[in-house]
Write a protein that holds these residues in place. Sequence first.
Motif, PDB file in Angstrom:
ATOM      1  N   LEU A  60       0.842  -1.184   0.000  1.00  0.00           N
ATOM      2  CA  LEU A  60       0.000   0.000   0.000  1.00  0.00           C
ATOM      3  C   LEU A  60       0.878   1.234   0.000  1.00  0.00           C
ATOM      4  O   LEU A  60       1.962   1.238   0.595  1.00  0.00           O
ATOM      5  N   ALA A  61       0.404   2.279  -0.665  1.00  0.00           N
ATOM      6  CA  ALA A  61       1.173   3.518  -0.753  1.00  0.00           C
ATOM      7  C   ALA A  61       0.244   4.718  -0.672  1.00  0.00           C
ATOM      8  O   ALA A  61      -0.941   4.639  -1.024  1.00  0.00           O
ATOM      9  N   ALA A  62       0.782   5.837  -0.201  1.00  0.00           N
ATOM     10  CA  ALA A  62       0.084   7.122  -0.222  1.00  0.00           C
ATOM     11  C   ALA A  62       0.504   7.821  -1.508  1.00  0.00           C
ATOM     12  O   ALA A  62       1.638   8.266  -1.642  1.00  0.00           O
ATOM     13  N   VAL A  63      -0.428   7.898  -2.464  1.00  0.00           N
ATOM     14  CA  VAL A  63      -0.118   8.344  -3.824  1.00  0.00           C
ATOM     15  C   VAL A  63      -0.723   9.718  -4.077  1.00  0.00           C
ATOM     16  O   VAL A  63      -1.862   9.991  -3.700  1.00  0.00           O
ATOM     17  N   ILE A  64       0.034  10.588  -4.737  1.00  0.00           N
ATOM     18  CA  ILE A  64      -0.495  11.863  -5.213  1.00  0.00           C
ATOM     19  C   ILE A  64      -0.574  11.770  -6.738  1.00  0.00           C
ATOM     20  O   ILE A  64       0.421  11.516  -7.408  1.00  0.00           O
ATOM     21  N   THR A  65      -1.788  11.920  -7.271  1.00  0.00           N
ATOM     22  CA  THR A  65      -2.007  11.642  -8.691  1.00  0.00           C
ATOM     23  C   THR A  65      -1.732  12.827  -9.601  1.00  0.00           C
ATOM     24  O   THR A  65      -1.469  12.651 -10.792  1.00  0.00           O
ATOM     25  N   ALA A  66      -1.803  14.035  -9.074  1.00  0.00           N
ATOM     26  CA  ALA A  66      -1.539  15.236  -9.866  1.00  0.00           C
ATOM     27  C   ALA A  66      -1.132  16.360  -8.919  1.00  0.00           C
ATOM     28  O   ALA A  66      -1.351  16.272  -7.700  1.00  0.00           O
ATOM     29  N   ALA A  67      -0.547  17.407  -9.459  1.00  0.00           N
ATOM     30  CA  ALA A  67      -0.059  18.511  -8.638  1.00  0.00           C
ATOM     31  C   ALA A  67      -1.144  19.083  -7.743  1.00  0.00           C
ATOM     32  O   ALA A  67      -2.260  19.356  -8.196  1.00  0.00           O
ATOM     33  N   LYS A  68      -0.834  19.206  -6.449  1.00  0.00           N
ATOM     34  CA  LYS A  68      -1.687  19.841  -5.442  1.00  0.00           C
ATOM     35  C   LYS A  68      -2.987  19.085  -5.169  1.00  0.00           C
ATOM     36  O   LYS A  68      -3.899  19.637  -4.557  1.00  0.00           O
ATOM     37  N   THR A  69      -3.092  17.839  -5.593  1.00  0.00           N
ATOM     38  CA  THR A  69      -4.299  17.058  -5.335  1.00  0.00           C
ATOM     39  C   THR A  69      -4.141  16.277  -4.027  1.00  0.00           C
ATOM     40  O   THR A  69      -3.034  16.039  -3.563  1.00  0.00           O
ATOM     41  N   PRO A  70      -5.271  15.868  -3.423  1.00  0.00           N
ATOM     42  CA  PRO A  70      -5.184  15.114  -2.166  1.00  0.00           C
ATOM     43  C   PRO A  70      -4.466  13.782  -2.364  1.00  0.00           C
ATOM     44  O   PRO A  70      -4.512  13.171  -3.436  1.00  0.00           O
ATOM     45  N   ILE A  71      -3.823  13.333  -1.314  1.00  0.00           N
ATOM     46  CA  ILE A  71      -3.135  12.044  -1.336  1.00  0.00           C
ATOM     47  C   ILE A  71      -4.142  10.925  -1.092  1.00  0.00           C
ATOM     48  O   ILE A  71      -5.038  11.037  -0.248  1.00  0.00           O
ATOM     49  N   LYS A  72      -4.002   9.831  -1.845  1.00  0.00           N
ATOM     50  CA  LYS A  72      -4.892   8.685  -1.713  1.00  0.00           C
ATOM     51  C   LYS A  72      -4.067   7.438  -1.400  1.00  0.00           C
ATOM     52  O   LYS A  72      -3.030   7.205  -2.012  1.00  0.00           O
ATOM     53  N   VAL A  73      -4.567   6.636  -0.470  1.00  0.00           N
ATOM     54  CA  VAL A  73      -3.907   5.373  -0.150  1.00  0.00           C
ATOM     55  C   VAL A  73      -4.467   4.291  -1.059  1.00  0.00           C
ATOM     56  O   VAL A  73      -5.683   4.093  -1.128  1.00  0.00           O
ATOM     57  N   GLN A  74      -3.584   3.622  -1.777  1.00  0.00           N
ATOM     58  CA  GLN A  74      -4.024   2.596  -2.716  1.00  0.00           C
ATOM     59  C   GLN A  74      -2.957   1.518  -2.862  1.00  0.00           C
ATOM     60  O   GLN A  74      -1.813   1.699  -2.476  1.00  0.00           O
ATOM     61  N   GLU A  75      -3.366   0.387  -3.428  1.00  0.00           N
ATOM     62  CA  GLU A  75      -2.426  -0.704  -3.627  1.00  0.00           C
ATOM     63  C   GLU A  75      -1.571  -0.433  -4.864  1.00  0.00           C
ATOM     64  O   GLU A  75      -2.080   0.009  -5.895  1.00  0.00           O
ATOM     65  N   VAL A  76      -0.265  -0.689  -4.732  1.00  0.00           N
ATOM     66  CA  VAL A  76       0.670  -0.509  -5.839  1.00  0.00           C
ATOM     67  C   VAL A  76       1.591  -1.725  -5.899  1.00  0.00           C
ATOM     68  O   VAL A  76       1.672  -2.518  -4.964  1.00  0.00           O
ATOM     69  N   GLU A  77       2.298  -1.842  -7.005  1.00  0.00           N
ATOM     70  CA  GLU A  77       3.237  -2.945  -7.144  1.00  0.00           C
ATOM     71  C   GLU A  77       4.439  -2.769  -6.212  1.00  0.00           C
ATOM     72  O   GLU A  77       4.823  -1.651  -5.887  1.00  0.00           O
ATOM     73  N   ILE A  78       4.999  -3.883  -5.819  1.00  0.00           N
ATOM     74  CA  ILE A  78       6.236  -3.849  -5.040  1.00  0.00           C
ATOM     75  C   ILE A  78       7.406  -3.729  -6.014  1.00  0.00           C
ATOM     76  O   ILE A  78       7.513  -4.492  -6.972  1.00  0.00           O
ATOM     77  N   GLY A  79       8.281  -2.759  -5.773  1.00  0.00           N
ATOM     78  CA  GLY A  79       9.425  -2.560  -6.654  1.00  0.00           C
ATOM     79  C   GLY A  79      10.443  -3.682  -6.544  1.00  0.00           C
ATOM     80  O   GLY A  79      10.536  -4.361  -5.510  1.00  0.00           O
TER      81      GLY A  79
END
Length: 337
Positions: A4-23
Amino acid sequence: MANLAAVITAAKTPIKVQEVEIGKPGPHELLVKNEVIAFNPVEFKIARLAIFPIQYPAILGSSFGGTVEAVGSQVSSFRVGDKVAASKNFSAVGTQYGAYQRYTVVGEDTTSKVPEGIDVAIPTSLLGNLPTIVALFTGRAGLDKPSFDGPVSAKDKKVLVYGGSSSFGSLSVQYVKQAGYTVVTTSSPPHWDFVSKLGAVAVVDHKQEHGALVKALVAEGPYDLIVDSISFPNTVAVTAEVVAAQGGGKLYTLQPAFGPETLPEGVTRVFESWSSTMDNDLRSWAFTTYLPQGLSGGKIIPLPIEKIEGGLDGVSDALDRLQKGVSGVKLIVDPWE
């Protein structure tokens, strides 16, 4: 295992927690299962103000610590199971390198083993500023490195570190003092007890009226080096006057002027992305010698640590706190809560 990661999808937008790949770690990289994420002031400026151009979607954050989950094919200094604290390399590009997630990829050259008996949160709380401090004071300004091998000879130079209760300022005061230099710093009265333990010969109240503050700082000089660890317009106005009062020169800052700025005659603001200027030998010394030896020997005093509740959902709260102003404490989260 899910990441899980705290992702920012575009400049100045709220952060969303979502599932992402493990690097997946490259040849000279590690995969760390994060137990602690520490926050640095520049991160709210990127997330909330978009002061630097970055690629989106993005996973921000540069300071983290935990357990090595996997190692690259050419890694020899670390193995699976090691407790480490790490800092994102300035040049690393890709979401796998961001700290705001449960699993982060990092280069072995910006990773430090956690000494036995030391809480991983402590070195993690220091690593956001360590590369900048070493690069600025030693790599650029030419000060000697600290040594813990025995008594350090006193140098006939004085350094002003403005903002001694900040995370950068508090470690800077110690670093410069440990190298044998005389240090003066500033703090508000609530933090005097903590800052007075760091090694400065004088702690000036920066809550004073502008003119009185400048006068008090000038009286403690002259300085061979002046560094503004806050670097906001109001602090630069003070530190630039101090530089001017001793005939002009360089004022080292942690950020550029983000708008028109008039400095006193003869004063030059010096800013670089400091950590990116450090050579490999200095970087290796900082991560493998200075930090582990300083912590295991009790020579480095960290800021008090405050945990933000909510795991990755607490990332936004931490950034809000940073934007309002945080002094005398380092904020962290546990991404597994």
